[in-house]
Enzyme design. Structure first.
Site, PDB file in Angstrom:
ATOM      1  N   PRO A  62      -2.019   1.614  -3.128  1.00 35.61           N
ATOM      2  CG  PRO A  62      -1.523   3.201  -4.795  1.00 35.61           C
ATOM      3  CD  PRO A  62      -0.894   2.122  -3.942  1.00 35.61           C
ATOM      4  CE  LYS A  80       1.190   9.356  -6.903  1.00 38.76           C
ATOM      5  NZ  LYS A  80      -0.120   9.880  -6.617  1.00 38.76           N
ATOM      6  CG  LEU A  81       7.500  16.006  -4.303  1.00 36.55           C
ATOM      7  CD1 LEU A  81       8.458  16.052  -3.114  1.00 36.55           C
ATOM      8  CD2 LEU A  81       7.021  17.405  -4.669  1.00 36.55           C
ATOM      9  N   GLY A 123      -9.174   5.541  -0.898  1.00 39.04           N
ATOM     10  CA  GLY A 123      -9.786   6.853  -1.076  1.00 39.04           C
ATOM     11  C   GLY A 123     -11.294   6.776  -1.110  1.00 39.04           C
ATOM     12  CB  SER A 173      -3.138   1.593  -8.980  1.00 41.30           C
ATOM     13  OG  SER A 173      -3.585   2.922  -9.133  1.00 41.30           O
ATOM     14  N   PRO A 208     -10.094  -5.223  -0.229  1.00 39.91           N
ATOM     15  CG  PRO A 208     -11.564  -3.929   1.073  1.00 39.91           C
ATOM     16  CD  PRO A 208     -11.501  -4.795  -0.158  1.00 39.91           C
ATOM     17  CG  ASP A 259       0.030  11.489  -3.550  1.00 38.08           C
ATOM     18  OD1 ASP A 259       1.087  11.679  -4.183  1.00 38.08           O
ATOM     19  OD2 ASP A 259      -0.804  10.626  -3.861  1.00 38.08           O
ATOM     20  CB  ALA A 313     -12.741   3.651  -6.120  1.00 35.18           C
ATOM     21  CD  GLN A 314      -7.051   3.255  -8.493  1.00 37.34           C
ATOM     22  OE1 GLN A 314      -6.196   2.794  -9.235  1.00 37.34           O
ATOM     23  NE2 GLN A 314      -6.789   4.175  -7.579  1.00 37.34           N
TER      24      GLN A 314
HETATM   25  P1  BMP Z   1      -9.095   5.711  -4.667  1.00 35.92           P
HETATM   26  O1  BMP Z   1      -9.098   4.678  -3.542  1.00 35.92           O
HETATM   27  O2  BMP Z   1     -10.207   6.692  -4.542  1.00 35.92           O
HETATM   28  O3  BMP Z   1      -8.964   5.092  -6.012  1.00 35.92           O
HETATM   29  O4  BMP Z   1      -7.775   6.597  -4.441  1.00 35.92           O
HETATM   30  C1  BMP Z   1      -6.495   6.108  -4.668  1.00 35.92           C
HETATM   31  C2  BMP Z   1      -5.468   7.082  -4.181  1.00 35.92           C
HETATM   32  O5  BMP Z   1      -4.168   6.531  -4.388  1.00 35.92           O
HETATM   33  C3  BMP Z   1      -5.468   8.418  -4.891  1.00 35.92           C
HETATM   34  O6  BMP Z   1      -5.125   9.398  -3.938  1.00 35.92           O
HETATM   35  C4  BMP Z   1      -4.351   8.306  -5.923  1.00 35.92           C
HETATM   36  O7  BMP Z   1      -3.699   9.518  -6.163  1.00 35.92           O
HETATM   37  C5  BMP Z   1      -3.383   7.365  -5.226  1.00 35.92           C
HETATM   38  N1  BMP Z   1      -2.576   6.540  -6.138  1.00 35.92           N
HETATM   39  C6  BMP Z   1      -3.180   5.645  -7.023  1.00 35.92           C
HETATM   40  O8  BMP Z   1      -4.400   5.541  -7.095  1.00 35.92           O
HETATM   41  N2  BMP Z   1      -2.368   4.875  -7.818  1.00 35.92           N
HETATM   42  C7  BMP Z   1      -1.016   4.956  -7.786  1.00 35.92           C
HETATM   43  O9  BMP Z   1      -0.359   4.220  -8.498  1.00 35.92           O
HETATM   44  C8  BMP Z   1      -0.417   5.850  -6.894  1.00 35.92           C
HETATM   45  C9  BMP Z   1      -1.217   6.639  -6.075  1.00 35.92           C
HETATM   46  O10 BMP Z   1      -0.669   7.464  -5.230  1.00 35.92           O
END
Ligand code: BMP
Length: 237
Positions: free
Chosen positions: A184, A75-76, A207, A131, A193, A73, A188-189
């Protein structure tokens, strides 16, 4: 067809584990992959992790555990030549897929990257919306344009946010079943699930809910169990 689809069809949980925090030592990463690879569909490595441990170290873990799926990842978001060079590098390390931003556009950008991905057998995923809240400031305002880029490109899949399930529904309605949707924002966000899959995603990217746990196996099993529960009791897409 993507190997990822095969892994899902073989019954792996609909989870991609996101590994970002360098506090996860290399041996922890190795343990995580070893102990969860048969339960989840794959692993997504982020920039802080790749930069901290370097390609040689990461390659050694990937090489040790080939029977899963790895996404770089990065993100190019660059001109085609540079995104293609980057993709050649991560392909040599053993990654199965890369992620690029959709706003880059096709001509001189994603078109060239896609050709190189096809040559190398690397899967390509396109970000269509994000997200975090700031995604509503720009990405979500042009989402139909981004989705038309996706249709023109025909990548393996797209990224759409679990934090805004209405966006996932919109992406699924627009694109149909042709593309994988990876989502994603679960854990955490704040997204529950199963909720992104319910809205039309194929896989949830998780993550910290897994990587911050003392017990990776238990945490990933719990996520998969909650997904199944959610899907069982909800009216889904
Ligand atoms: P986490 O579950 O710890 O919040 O991680 C989310 C993962 O998804 C991170 O690797 C982040 O870079 C990726 N991500 C995101 O959170 N939102 C996006 O819109 C795109 C992502 O790739």
């Amino acid at each position: 067809l993507s190997r990822l689809l095969d892994l899902i069809r073989s019954g792996r949980g609909r989870v991609i584990v996101a590994i970002d925090d360098p506090l996860i030592t290399l041996s922890k990463f190795k343990e995580l992959v070893m102990k969860t690879k048969d339960a989840v569909s794959g692993f997504k490595l982020g920039l802080p992790y790749i930069l901290s441990y370097g390609l040689d170290n990461i390659k050694s873990v990937i090489t040790d555990f080939r029977d899963t799926y790895y996404i770089a990842d990065l993100k190019l978001a660059d001109i085609d030549v540079v995104m293609s060079l980057t993709t050649k590098v991560v392909c040599r390390v053993g990654f199965n897929g890369v992620i690029a931003h959709g706003f880059v556009g096709l001509k001189g950008g994603l078109d060239g990257l896609k050709s190189v991905c096809d040559e190398l057998g690397v899967d390509l995923y396109i970000v269509t919306s994000m997200s975090h809240l700031g995604s509503t400031e720009i990405y979500d305002l042009v989402i139909d344009k981004v989705l038309s880029v996706v249709e023109g490109l025909r990548p393996t899949g797209v990224i759409a946010p679990a934090t805004r399930p209405e966006v996932i529904r919109r992406v699924r309605n627009y694109l149909g079943r042709t593309y994988l949707i990876l989502s994603p924002g679960v854990g955490a966000q704040g997204a529950t699930p199963g909720s992104a899959i319910c809205a039309g995603a194929d896989l949830e990217i998780v993550g910290r809910a897994i990587t911050s746990s003392q017990d990776f196996v238990k945490a990933s099993e719990e996520v998969i169990k909650s997904q199944l529960k959610y899907l069982e009791v909800s009216r889904c897409y």
